[in-house]
Design an enzyme around this catalytic site. Structure first.
Site, PDB file in Angstrom:
ATOM      1  N   TYR A   5     -20.446  -1.827  -5.320  1.00 14.20           N
ATOM      2  CA  TYR A   5     -19.258  -1.409  -6.066  1.00 14.20           C
ATOM      3  C   TYR A   5     -19.584  -1.222  -7.550  1.00 14.20           C
ATOM      4  CZ  TYR A   5     -14.382  -1.700  -7.734  1.00 14.20           C
ATOM      5  OH  TYR A   5     -13.169  -1.458  -8.333  1.00 14.20           O
TER       6      TYR A   5
ATOM      7  N   LYS B  71     -19.234   2.280  -9.541  1.00 15.02           N
ATOM      8  CA  LYS B  71     -18.308   2.387 -10.659  1.00 15.02           C
ATOM      9  C   LYS B  71     -19.027   2.654 -11.980  1.00 15.02           C
ATOM     10  CE  LYS B  71     -14.353   2.054  -8.627  1.00 15.02           C
ATOM     11  NZ  LYS B  71     -13.586   3.313  -8.447  1.00 15.02           N
TER      12      LYS B  71
END
Length: 277
Positions: free
Chosen positions: A167, A171
């Site tokens: 993640y 991101k």
């Protein structure tokens, strides 16, 4: 008080059946935008669209996974067929599938990269012919019309977060994509910016993954949630004294959709109550 600053603008919001995405769709619609609602599941997408209509707005649904082959083209086509334009794209869809690096599988890694990074890339790629053609028409007519892309990042992407290598990498990647697209699409008068969320109270943070809180993606149930003790600890570190609400998260996205942001591009703002990693 609503200002109508987005009257007639055509907005695509991925992952807008629930949580932050839903509030983004409702906020932009309340300012006059016509919204293409997307969710992995059709029922939440329809519920958001109905809420927009009940408030006097216009909305259509384009359900399905943003990672499916052909989805991006279908998403763009829905906006064009339904409303005849494309003005704002909010790349919001996503979820978390956490593990420390030694326990993370290739499937976990790729799934999160696909939904948070590859899907926005495909949506922007599919939008390019439409945006280019519209920009050329407007330039030939002597018009300066600004369009907006808002990509959703996270403080996990700005500072990293243990247990979220997939993640965090995705991101962080979306910030690089944002800066690059700002340079590529400046000639089309497109502002490309990002909002990096801190702790926001949604179904992805409510409850603990160890406590059986799951979401269903495809044929897999994925554990989500933040340990309540950890969330409480994070809350104490937030200068404003609490986690954010989906409505507040939507407000940050709106800032980059409004006409006041017409000379801001390639930037990101952290919406986290003063909390950073």
């Amino acid at each position: 008080m609503m200002t109508g600053k987005l009257d007639g603008r055509v907005v695509l919001v991925s992952g807008s059946g629930r949580g932050i995405g839903r509030e983004i769709a409702l906020k932009l619609a309340s300012e006059g935008a016509r919204v293409v609602v997307n969710d992995l599941d059709v029922d939440p997408a329809n519920e958001t669209a109905e809420a927009v209509r009940a408030a006097g707005g216009e909305a259509v649904v384009c359900a399905g996974s943003v990672t499916e082959d052909g989805f991006a083209e279908r998403f763009i086509k829905t906006g064009m067929d339904s409303f005849g334009g494309l003005d704002i794209i909010v790349n919001n869809a996503g979820y978390t599938w956490d593990s420390v690096v030694q326990k993370m599988t290739d499937e976990q890694w790729q799934a999160i990269i696909d939904v948070h990074l590859t899907a926005p890339f495909r949506i922007l790629r599919a939008a390019q012919p439409v945006i280019s053609a519209k920009a050329k028409e407007e330039a030939a007519a002597g018009q300066e019309v600004f369009r907006k892309v808002v990509n959703i990042s996270s403080i996990a992407g700005t500072g990293g977060n243990a247990g979220q290598i997939n993640y965090s990498a995705a991101k962080a990647g979306i910030l690089g994509m944002t800066r690059t697209m700002a340079k590529e699409w400046g000639r089309y008068k497109v502002n490309v910016n990002a909002v990096a969320f801190g702790p926001i109270r949604t179904r992805l943070t409510e409850g603990s993954a160890d406590g059986g809180n799951t979401i269903t993606v495809g044929n897999r149930d994925i554990k989500v949630g933040v340990n309540p003790d950890l969330l409480s600890q994070m809350e104490r570190m937030i200068p404003l004294g609490r986690v954010g609400t989906p409505e507040e998260a939507a407000g940050a996205v709106y800032l980059f959709c409004s006409p006041e942001s017409n000379f801001i591009s390639g930037q990101y703002v952290i919406c986290g109550g003063g909390f950073t990693i």
